[in-house]
Design a protein around this motif. Structure first.
Motif, PDB file in Angstrom:
ATOM      1  N   ASP A 137       2.994  -3.375 -15.476  1.00  8.97           N
ATOM      2  CA  ASP A 137       3.732  -2.105 -15.941  1.00  8.97           C
ATOM      3  C   ASP A 137       4.668  -1.722 -14.793  1.00  8.97           C
ATOM      4  O   ASP A 137       5.074  -0.728 -15.126  1.00  8.97           O
ATOM      5  CB  ASP A 137       2.366  -0.920 -16.108  1.00  8.97           C
ATOM      6  N   GLY A 138       4.937  -2.425 -13.974  1.00  8.12           N
ATOM      7  CA  GLY A 138       6.017  -2.176 -12.913  1.00  8.12           C
ATOM      8  C   GLY A 138       5.103  -1.279 -11.710  1.00  8.12           C
ATOM      9  O   GLY A 138       3.828  -0.971 -11.772  1.00  8.12           O
ATOM     10  N   LEU A 139       5.560  -0.832 -10.697  1.00  2.17           N
ATOM     11  CA  LEU A 139       5.319  -0.239  -9.521  1.00  2.17           C
ATOM     12  C   LEU A 139       5.882   1.313  -9.657  1.00  2.17           C
ATOM     13  O   LEU A 139       6.946   1.573  -9.956  1.00  2.17           O
ATOM     14  CB  LEU A 139       5.728  -0.956  -8.240  1.00  2.17           C
ATOM     15  N   GLY A 169      -5.620  -8.342  -6.447  1.00  3.09           N
ATOM     16  CA  GLY A 169      -6.479  -7.670  -7.277  1.00  3.09           C
ATOM     17  C   GLY A 169      -5.898  -6.756  -8.298  1.00  3.09           C
ATOM     18  O   GLY A 169      -4.786  -7.086  -9.015  1.00  3.09           O
ATOM     19  N   ARG A 170      -6.481  -5.623  -8.588  1.00  9.27           N
ATOM     20  CA  ARG A 170      -6.196  -4.778  -9.735  1.00  9.27           C
ATOM     21  C   ARG A 170      -4.812  -4.328  -9.479  1.00  9.27           C
ATOM     22  O   ARG A 170      -4.004  -3.738 -10.390  1.00  9.27           O
ATOM     23  CB  ARG A 170      -7.126  -3.549  -9.868  1.00  9.27           C
ATOM     24  N   HIS A 171      -4.556  -4.025  -8.305  1.00 12.05           N
ATOM     25  CA  HIS A 171      -3.029  -3.470  -7.917  1.00 12.05           C
ATOM     26  C   HIS A 171      -2.051  -4.285  -8.302  1.00 12.05           C
ATOM     27  O   HIS A 171      -1.097  -3.980  -8.739  1.00 12.05           O
ATOM     28  CB  HIS A 171      -3.213  -3.138  -6.274  1.00 12.05           C
ATOM     29  N   GLU A 209      -3.884   5.020  -7.910  1.00  7.50           N
ATOM     30  CA  GLU A 209      -4.618   4.216  -8.454  1.00  7.50           C
ATOM     31  C   GLU A 209      -3.860   2.915  -8.735  1.00  7.50           C
ATOM     32  O   GLU A 209      -3.009   2.709  -8.276  1.00  7.50           O
ATOM     33  CB  GLU A 209      -4.707   4.764 -10.083  1.00  7.50           C
ATOM     34  N   PRO A 210      -4.368   1.804  -9.135  1.00  3.77           N
ATOM     35  CA  PRO A 210      -3.627   0.440  -9.102  1.00  3.77           C
ATOM     36  C   PRO A 210      -2.223   0.525  -9.808  1.00  3.77           C
ATOM     37  O   PRO A 210      -1.900   1.054 -10.980  1.00  3.77           O
ATOM     38  CB  PRO A 210      -4.428  -0.348 -10.104  1.00  3.77           C
ATOM     39  N   GLY A 211      -1.352   0.204  -8.906  1.00  2.58           N
ATOM     40  CA  GLY A 211       0.318   0.471  -9.423  1.00  2.58           C
ATOM     41  C   GLY A 211       0.921   1.734  -9.346  1.00  2.58           C
ATOM     42  O   GLY A 211       2.013   1.644  -9.635  1.00  2.58           O
ATOM     43  N   LEU A 212       0.198   2.693  -8.568  1.00  5.56           N
ATOM     44  CA  LEU A 212       0.754   3.922  -8.446  1.00  5.56           C
ATOM     45  C   LEU A 212       0.716   4.236  -6.909  1.00  5.56           C
ATOM     46  O   LEU A 212      -0.593   4.689  -6.527  1.00  5.56           O
ATOM     47  CB  LEU A 212       0.083   4.852  -9.313  1.00  5.56           C
ATOM     48  N   GLY A 234       0.809  -0.992   0.024  1.00  5.23           N
ATOM     49  CA  GLY A 234      -0.133   0.134   0.140  1.00  5.23           C
ATOM     50  C   GLY A 234       0.993   1.552   0.008  1.00  5.23           C
ATOM     51  O   GLY A 234       1.989   1.113  -0.357  1.00  5.23           O
ATOM     52  N   GLY A 235       0.377   2.419   0.736  1.00  3.02           N
ATOM     53  CA  GLY A 235       1.018   3.472   0.559  1.00  3.02           C
ATOM     54  C   GLY A 235       2.446   3.350   1.115  1.00  3.02           C
ATOM     55  O   GLY A 235       3.480   3.755   0.428  1.00  3.02           O
TER      56      GLY A 235
END
Length: 309
Positions: free
Chosen positions: A41-43, A32-34, A133-136, A9-10
């Motif tokens: 696409d990477g983190l 999930g989507r994360h 957002e997912p991945g960000l 998470g954060g």
């Protein structure tokens, strides 16, 4: 080092990016989507110093795939601690240390009831991040300070190694000789910021502009500090005044994560913040009426539903 983030998470995501950039092997535990976005696409991290993109060593929801790691950065919502702790088991070696970065002051004790105590440390994070957002992962502000130690604050090589890794990655991880003092010093502040900004649906600026809200904030600070001292925490005599002075310098639009979660209808951690002060104070023979009132007002939303209006 081999490091796992449970979950990503954060806080876990921020450190996963920084530590991966510094050359460490980081297993990002997500779902999930994360998780799908990290795999595809990477983190990504949007931070005060720009945009970052890494491909972690592993991205998985199956901790059995990871194997033993040197350290686990444990950052989940308080209500998710038990389930997330079980995910850690396949990644524990004899010398693995699990560092909890959760709100409240009970995470380490709760973890030590589930995992082998030799694997559990204690920690507190000073950073404002979220999954945008997912991945960000998005960071607000420049501060990023991580204080952690063994549960009894004794020096150890595994704590030193993780501290060096985080410092070398560009964040701040200072040593401490009393992790309980560090944890409670933040809790004194956070219990008030959380309680008032969520309870009054307001910002720090609103608190500073209102005498009744300012008085409520300072009373929560006093109740939480009194509880810490009663429990033997070596809080400075000036912690109440220092906390109020620090709060006056916070950005006016700032709100606690509790207030943001309340607005969005997400589950609240109030049982581990205002509720914890009320509960632990009662056990210690102290009164904490303002924390108890905040807890009562927010309890109907603890499982996650938006207030009316």
């Amino acid at each position: 080092m081999k490091i796992a983030t449970v979950a990503t998470g954060g806080i876990g995501g921020f450190l996963a990016v920084r530590l991966t950039e510094a050359g460490h092997q980081v297993a990002t535990i997500a779902r999930g989507r994360h998780l799908a976005a990290i795999r595809a696409d990477g983190l990504k991290l949007s931070a005060h110093d720009g945009e970052h993109l890494v491909a972690p060593w592993m991205a998985t929801d199956d901790t059995g795939e990871v194997g033993a790691v040197d350290a686990i950065i444990f950052g989940v919502k308080c209500s998710g601690l038990e389930a997330a702790a079980e995910l850690c088991r396949p990644m524990l070696g004899d010398d693995t240390i699990v560092i909890p970065f959760l709100n409240g002051v009970e995470a380490s004790d709760r973890l030590a009831q589930i995992l082998p105590e030799r694997n559990v440390g204690n920690g507190v994070a000073f950073i404002s991040t979220t999954i945008a957002e997912p991945g960000l992962i998005s960071q607000t502000g420049e501060f990023n300070r991580f204080v952690f130690a063994e549960r009894d604050s004794t020096p150890s090589g595994r704590v030193d190694a993780l501290r060096a890794a985080i410092n070398d990655a560009g964040s701040v991880a200072p040593p401490t000789d009393d992790i309980e003092r560090e944890l409670w010093t933040k809790f004194v502040l956070f219990s008030a910021v959380s309680g008032v900004t969520a309870g009054a649906r307001c910002t720090i600026g609103d608190i500073m502009a209102s005498q009744p809200l300012s008085a409520t904030f300072q009373t929560i600070v006093a109740e939480t500090a009194a509880l810490g001292r009663k429990r033997g925490v070596a809080l400075p005599d000036s912690v109440e005044a220092d906390t109020w002075a620090f709060a006056q310098g916070l950005p006016a639009p700032m709100r606690a994560s509790t207030a943001v979660d309340l607005e969005h209808g997400n589950p609240l951690e109030v049982d581990w913040i205002s509720g914890a002060v009320a509960r632990l104070s009662a056990e210690a023979g102290l009164a904490a009426p303002v924390n108890a009132t905040i807890h009562a007002l927010l309890s109907p939303f603890s499982a996650g539903k938006a207030p009316r209006g």
